[in-house]
Design a protein around this motif. Structure first.
Motif, PDB file in Angstrom:
ATOM      1  N   THR A 257       0.871  51.754 -14.620  1.00 16.68           N
ATOM      2  CA  THR A 257       0.520  50.638 -15.494  1.00 16.68           C
ATOM      3  C   THR A 257       1.626  49.598 -15.413  1.00 16.68           C
ATOM      4  O   THR A 257       2.783  49.928 -15.162  1.00 16.68           O
ATOM      5  N   SER A 258       1.267  48.328 -15.667  1.00 15.30           N
ATOM      6  CA  SER A 258       2.242  47.269 -15.423  1.00 15.30           C
ATOM      7  C   SER A 258       2.629  46.473 -16.666  1.00 15.30           C
ATOM      8  O   SER A 258       3.603  45.742 -16.628  1.00 15.30           O
ATOM      9  N   LYS A 259       1.855  46.589 -17.765  1.00 12.82           N
ATOM     10  CA  LYS A 259       2.149  45.755 -18.925  1.00 12.82           C
ATOM     11  C   LYS A 259       2.236  46.599 -20.199  1.00 12.82           C
ATOM     12  O   LYS A 259       1.391  47.467 -20.419  1.00 12.82           O
ATOM     13  N   PRO A 260       3.245  46.327 -21.042  1.00 12.75           N
ATOM     14  CA  PRO A 260       3.327  47.030 -22.316  1.00 12.75           C
ATOM     15  C   PRO A 260       2.277  46.521 -23.292  1.00 12.75           C
ATOM     16  O   PRO A 260       1.840  45.375 -23.224  1.00 12.75           O
ATOM     17  N   LYS A 261       1.862  47.404 -24.197  1.00  7.16           N
ATOM     18  CA  LYS A 261       0.984  47.066 -25.320  1.00  7.16           C
ATOM     19  C   LYS A 261      -0.404  46.603 -24.888  1.00  7.16           C
ATOM     20  O   LYS A 261      -1.169  46.072 -25.680  1.00  7.16           O
ATOM     21  N   THR A 262      -0.735  46.810 -23.642  1.00  7.36           N
ATOM     22  CA  THR A 262      -2.059  46.430 -23.150  1.00  7.36           C
ATOM     23  C   THR A 262      -2.893  47.648 -22.771  1.00  7.36           C
ATOM     24  O   THR A 262      -4.096  47.672 -22.973  1.00  7.36           O
TER      25      THR A 262
END
Length: 300
Positions: A257-262
């Motif tokens: 995964t590449s983005k936090p909180k998404t």
């Protein structure tokens, strides 16, 4: 539009370690308005000697993208195997994952060995104008069309419904009590023997599923690559991964995964037994940020 023709050629004992001993074609283009890219493969002889490192003779596979723009005509070709082994393919007509605009089987395609030496994507059925166990053009008589066999929808005696590989199909996945057995991603450069999520980002929820002896380059059973701004979930609960294997990373699961909180990642109450990776992460290989939980799992 574009036209590629392969006609009247003879291929003798060429080799490729991964796929396409004689030819590997990947037609198509990611352009919404692009149509009628035509591929004609006719009146050729494809002869090869299958081996452990030379298993797949002719592979035709749509290019990745969001537009179906390939018309394939496959006519009056002949396939010969010298000294056959187990588990090889004369012909593979596949998608990755966009379907063809059209596929036309014409004439009589003569295959020396049986139907187990041919592999076709679901979207190209029915399969017509093939003759298996065919030795000469004179003996080539097209068999009845192959219809796509219906998928099993009722549980087998162990309580699970068998499922085929899910290859980046672009639809949210929500499965309960399904089993994925002895599935292989083949020469897919990502992996995910049972399920692959890469180009088309979708949520995946798996409950009480089993994955047995699945294989892929990365992620023997599951390959998941989340990116972008969509809110997505990867949730695996009460599932079992047994004897799955990856050539590189993540014997059972490869997740990035590449983005936090998404993105939400939750792996809970799962059992991992005898999974292997050629490099890293015998059971799990995770590159994840925030909102990731692994709870109450057993690794053996």
């Amino acid at each position: 539009r574009d036209l590629f023709t392969l006609s009247g050629c003879t291929f003798n004992d060429n080799q490729a370690n991964e796929s396409g001993s004689s030819i590997y074609l990947k037609p198509g283009w990611d352009a919404q308005k692009d149509k009628n890219n035509t591929i004609v493969v006719e009146k050729n002889v494809f002869q090869f000697s299958p081996s452990e490192t030379n298993r797949f003779n002719v592979r035709i596979e749509t290019n990745k993208g969001n537009s179906s723009n390939v018309i394939l005509t496959f006519k009056s070709n002949k396939f010969i195997a010298r000294n056959p082994i187990d588990e090889y393919k004369h012909i593979q007509i596949l998608t990755s994952p966009q379907p063809y605009q059209d596929v036309i089987f014409a004439g009589c395609n003569c295959v020396q060995q049986g139907p187990e030496t041919a592999e076709f994507a679901k979207s190209v059925y029915p399969i017509t104008n093939f003759s298996f166990g065919c030795n000469t053009e004179g003996s080539c008589l097209p068999e009845d069309p192959w219809e796509l066999p219906p998928e099993q929808t009722t549980p087998d005696p162990d309580g699970f419904i068998p499922h085929n590989r899910i290859d980046d199909e672009g639809k949210d996945i929500n499965l309960e009590a399904y089993k994925f057995t002895e599935l292989d991603a083949g020469d897919d450069i990502q992996g995910g023997g049972a399920i692959k999520i890469n180009d088309h980002k979708v949520s995946c929820i798996l409950t009480n599923c089993t994955f047995t002896s699945c294989h892929g380059k990365s992620g023997g059973a599951l390959f998941v690559n989340f990116a972008g701004s969509s809110v997505l979930s990867f949730i695996v609960k009460a599932s079992r991964f047994n004897k799955c294997q990856a050539d590189t990373h993540g014997g059972a699961i490869f997740l990035q995964t590449s983005k936090p909180k998404t993105f939400e990642v939750d792996i809970s109450s799962c059992t991992f037994i005898s999974n292997k990776a050629g490099k890293n992460g015998g059971a799990l290989y995770l590159i994840a940020v925030d909102k990731t939980a692994i709870e109450s799992c057993t690794f053996e």
